[in-house]
Each structure stands twice: as structure tokens, then as C-alpha cells.
Write an enzyme that holds these catalytic residues in place. Structure first.
Site, short mmCIF file in Angstrom:
data_model
loop_
_atom_site.label_atom_id
_atom_site.label_comp_id
_atom_site.label_asym_id
_atom_site.label_seq_id
_atom_site.Cartn_x
_atom_site.Cartn_y
_atom_site.Cartn_z
N CYS A 23 2.80 -12.94 0.29
CA CYS A 23 1.78 -14.03 0.03
C CYS A 23 2.67 -15.18 -0.37
O CYS A 23 2.67 -16.40 -0.48
CB CYS A 23 1.05 -13.80 -0.88
SG CYS A 23 -0.19 -12.63 -0.38
N ALA B 131 0.91 -1.19 0.04
CA ALA B 131 0.02 0.11 -0.03
C ALA B 131 0.76 1.15 0.02
O ALA B 131 0.67 2.32 -0.75
CB ALA B 131 -0.90 -0.02 1.19
N TRP C 227 -22.93 -28.13 -17.33
CA TRP C 227 -23.19 -27.42 -16.28
C TRP C 227 -22.08 -27.35 -15.44
O TRP C 227 -21.71 -28.19 -14.61
CB TRP C 227 -24.37 -27.97 -15.59
CG TRP C 227 -25.74 -27.80 -16.25
CD1 TRP C 227 -26.54 -28.45 -17.11
CD2 TRP C 227 -26.59 -26.46 -16.12
NE1 TRP C 227 -27.69 -28.03 -17.69
CE2 TRP C 227 -27.80 -26.89 -16.76
CE3 TRP C 227 -26.56 -25.33 -15.26
CZ2 TRP C 227 -28.88 -25.71 -17.17
CZ3 TRP C 227 -27.66 -24.43 -15.65
CH2 TRP C 227 -28.83 -24.61 -16.26
#
Length: 460
Positions: A47, A14, A441
Site C-alpha cells: 500500500c 498473510a 452535529w
């Protein structure tokens, strides 16, 4: 006209993203940037530490995206091994301490970015400071652990905690040839999942030789005559021999500076900001990364979710604001992925406990399907659990555990959560299909169909 002064506290994702973005928007003549980092490294991937420990990554330098020297070359005055120890908000200055020499100095600012990150939870237990006990949050932590692993002659490791850090470190230690025992207080590992899904992770860990002990409350770290760890004791009276102990209990916001300065904190201790990542009530103070709480778009409450993805986005938003632009960070849905050996683990949105905590009525649907068409070679199983709001059918959360291709399917659910979709709407999603990639699906859609049925059966 004198250049504006930006001070950044914290040199990882950050903080340095904010500094770099601000520098792109304003040159050195307009904006002076000073960044303080208590460790040796900047802009790295915490990480990736388990994969360095486990041997998949060659060295710490491979986890560094941009070195202090590279930042300095771009006009950012990075001061490593320097810790900010006091914030003087009235005087708009910070007091820093050189961790090598012990000398201290004050630095003034016009704009301040607090990106102090998080720290590993270290319970106050006898022996917790013993040699061989490690938290793993920074590259410096990883380097200390690596040194400990290389020097110890024994091959017994105990991991305390079974969250993401604990599970990933357990696998890394097995890869280094250690006999690993994981002690955790929960019913199942991976408390970020519901217990029924955590049970799948438990079986996978046992299958790769990791001894996993549930409902184990650690009470003491036992040491030898030289002050080095020798075992971990639990409330049940059991002792687990250990040559090294890794704390994987989790992390907490590193906000002691902010607390001492009277800045607003949330329930978890994280800083509270507005959508532009300004600290609430302070027009020239910004904060992002693992030291903040962010809005959970599903529950409507703030949460502490320490992830590098968020931290980098926070930094971009902050840097844009400091640099004269405009950007916002609207919130998160709590998406995270991990793995244990070949088992992929993913979650997004709310668990059952989370939904109950905020007063939501919900139904659940759990299905087991395959990652590819069942007839395609190498097909593996995956289990998908879906939560939907009882009356409206609004998607509340998804958890997925399974083989190859399971984890990233959670991104479909993350988009659906962000868009506020119902499970009925999800059934109609036009997802990609070919036998090597999915059944006709997709498992996420099968779960959505079952959730639709559960919503209808539950009625109002």
C-alpha cells in the site's frame, strides 16, 4: 517425535504473519517452518508503493516491516526468489523452482498455508508486454517502475484505470513531474464509490492537473521501433502519448496453483475458506490474504477485497490454528480509504449497485457539512452519502469525500455496520465534539438524521 512441518507459499502479510504467529506458539523442535517467496522482499507494505514513487517515502527498504534475514533469525526458513509451481495434495508436498538457477525440488508438509496474494489485471491487448508498461502490486514491481521512471527522458504518463491504485499512482506521478492522463471505462473515477461521489474525485483530479478521460476503452499499446511504449489507443480512435504506462485496473486473486490442484474457488477466483481460514474441505490447508474471498457481513455473500489489514488478520488467525490455538475471522464490511492531493476518500458497506445486486430495497441520503465547526479557522467541506434499508432502516453503506478529517470518519460507520445498527440508532451515538474537530452535529450523524427521514418517508 519428529517436528511437524509447515510450508507457507507467499512471503508477505498473510503468509509471514501466519508463520510468525505459529512460531510464537510452537518452537523449532515442535514445528519446522519453510516459507517460499518469489520476490526479493518479505513482510512489506504494498500500500505504500505510491508514496515511495511519489517521494514521500525515501526507499523500498522503508516499506519492509521484517526482512528475510530477520525471519530466519526467528527460526523461519525463508527462501526468496523461489516460486512454488505445483501442489501435490495427495503426497502432501510442493514443488518449487529457484528463479535464479532454475533448479527444482520437492518439500513435504503436514500443514500448508497458501498466501499467494493477487496480481495486477493485465488485459490481453496488443503491446501490453512493451517496455515501459507496468503493473504495481509488489515491491519488485515498484522497483521496476522506479527504474523506468528514472531512465525515461519523456515526462508523459498514462494510467489505465481509476481505482485506488490508479488514482494514487496518478498523484504520485504528478508529484514526480509527469504530465498524467488517466483512462478508465467507468462513468466516473473510483468505481468503488457511487458515480455521484466519484464525480467529486473527478473534479479534484482535474484540479491538480490530471487529465481524466471517462468511458475510455483501451484497445492497444503502441510501441516504437525498439519495442518501447509510445502511446495508448482507445476504441474511440484516440491516441494518448506515453513514455510510461501504469496499469491501475485492479487486481485478481493469484490462484492458478490452487485451481490446478482442484481447491475450491469463488466467483472472483479467490479461495474459499471457513471462519478459521482453513480451505473448505481440507483440514490441513489454510489460506489468507489477497488470494481468498471473505464473507461480506452486510450482503451475506463472499467477496474479494484485497487489503493489507485483512491479510494481516488472516495470518494471525491461521498462525493461531496451526500453532494449536483457536481464532476466527468473521468477515468484513468493505472499509477502505484513499486520497487525491488534499481530498480524502472513504467508503464502507454497499454501494447502490451492490445493494441492487443482492436484492435489497434502500433509500439514500447525501449531505454536505464541514470537518470542524464552521466558524473555526480552516474548516473544509465534506460530503457524506448514506444507504439504509428501506423497511428496517438498517445501515447498508457510507461514502465520504472531503478535506482533512473526512476519511477516518468512515470508521464510525464501519463499527455501526458490523454491529448491524439502524440509522435511527446511529443518530444517538455519543461521538466526540469540540470546535477544532467537528460541528456540534458530526457530519456522519447529520447524514444519519437525513437517512432516518428518508426511511420514514419511504414507508414499507
Amino acid at each position: 517425535m519428529a517436528a511437524e512441518r509447515l510450508v507457507v507459499v507467499g512471503g508477505d502479510a498473510a503468509g509471514m504473519s501466519a508463520a510468525s504467529q505459529a512460531r510464537r506458539l510452537k518452537g523449532p523442535a515442535e514445528l519446522e517452518i519453510t516459507a517460499f517467496e518469489r520476490g526479493h522482499f518479505t513482510s512489506y507494505s504494498a500500500c505504500g508503493i505510491p508514496y515511495w514513487i511519489g517521494g514521500q517515502v525515501a526507499g523500498a527498504e522503508d516499506l519492509v516491516a521484517r526482512t528475510p534475514e530477520e525471519h530466519r533469525a526467528r527460526g523461519i526458513d525463508v527462501r526468496t526468489r523461489t516460486e512454488v509451481v505445483e501442489l501435490d495434495l495427495a503426497g502432501q508436498r510442493v514443488r518449487s523452482r529457484d528463479l535464479e538457477s532454475g533448479s527444482e525440488s520437492w518439500t513435504g508438509y503436514d500443514q500448508l498455508v497458501l498466501a499467494t496474494g493477487a496480481r495486477p489485471v493485465r488485459p490481453r491487448l496488443p503491446g501490453i508486454g512493451a517496455h515501459g508498461v507496468h503493473g504495481v502490486q509488489s515491491l519488485d514491481d515498484g522497483r521496476r517502475l522506479m527504474t523506468s521512471l528514472e531512465r525515461t527522458e519523456g515526462r508523459r504518463a498514462v494510467v489505465v484505470g481509476a481505482g485506488y491504485i490508479g488514482v494514487e499512482m496518478a498523484e504520485a506521478l504528478v508529484g514526480r513531474g509527469f504530465d498524467v492522463t488517466v483512462l478508465h471505462r467507468g462513468e466516473q473515477p473510483m468505481a468503488t464509490l457511487d458515480p455521484d461521489m466519484g464525480g467529486l474525485v473527478h473534479r479534484a483530479m482535474n484540479g491538480m492537473g490530471i487529465a481524466t478521460v471517462s468511458r475510455a476503452e483501451v484497445t492497444k499499446i503502441l510501441t516504437d521501433d525498439e519495442g518501447r511504449v509510445r502511446a495508448v489507443a482507445t476504441a474511440a480512435g484516440d491516441e494518448y502519448p506515453a513514455d510510461v504506462v501504469v496499469l491501475g485496473i485492479g487486481v485478481e486473486p493469484r490462484t492458478a496453483l490452487a485451481r490446478a490442484a482442484g481447491l475450491p474457488l469463488g466467483l472472483s477466483g479467490g479461495l474459499l475458506t471457513d471462519l478459521s481460514m482453513r480451505v473448505r474441505g481440507h483440514g490441513n490447508i489454510w489460506s489468507g490474504g489477497d488470494c481468498v474471498e471473505v464473507l461480506d457481513l452486510v450482503s451475506g455473500r463472499t467477496r474479494h477485497i484485497p487489503l493489507g489489514t485483512h491479510a494481516n488478520k488472516h495470518g494471525q488467525v491461521i498462525g493461531s490454528g496451526v500453532g494449536g490455538g483457536y481464532a476466527t475471522f468473521p468477515g468484513v464490511v468493505g472499509t477502505a480509504v484513499s486520497k487525491v492531493c488534499d481530498l480524502e476518500i472513504a467508503r464502507t458497506g454497499l454501494r447502490e449497485k451492490d445493494a441492487l445486486d443482492v436484492g435489497l430495497r434502500f433509500v439514500t441520503a447525501t449531505i454536505t457539512s464541514t470537518n470542524t465547526a464552521g466558524y473555526y479557522p480552516g474548516a473544509t467541506e465534506m460530503t457524506v452519502k448514506m444507504l439504509a434499508e428501506r423497511r428496517t432502516g438498517r445501515l447498508l453503506g457510507v461514502q465520504i469525500v472531503g478535506g482533512a478529517g473526512a476519511a477516518k470518519r468512515v470508521d464510525v460507520a464501519a463499527v455501526a455496520l458490523t454491529a448491524g445498527m439502524t440509522v435511527d440508532q446511529m443518530v444517538s451515538l455519543d461521538l466526540g465534539y469540540a470546535p477544532p474537530f467537528s460541528p456540534v452535529w458530526d457530519p456522519v450523524l447529520v447524514a444519519a438524521r437525513k437517512a432516518v427521514s428518508a426511511v420514514r418517508a419511504a414507508g414499507v
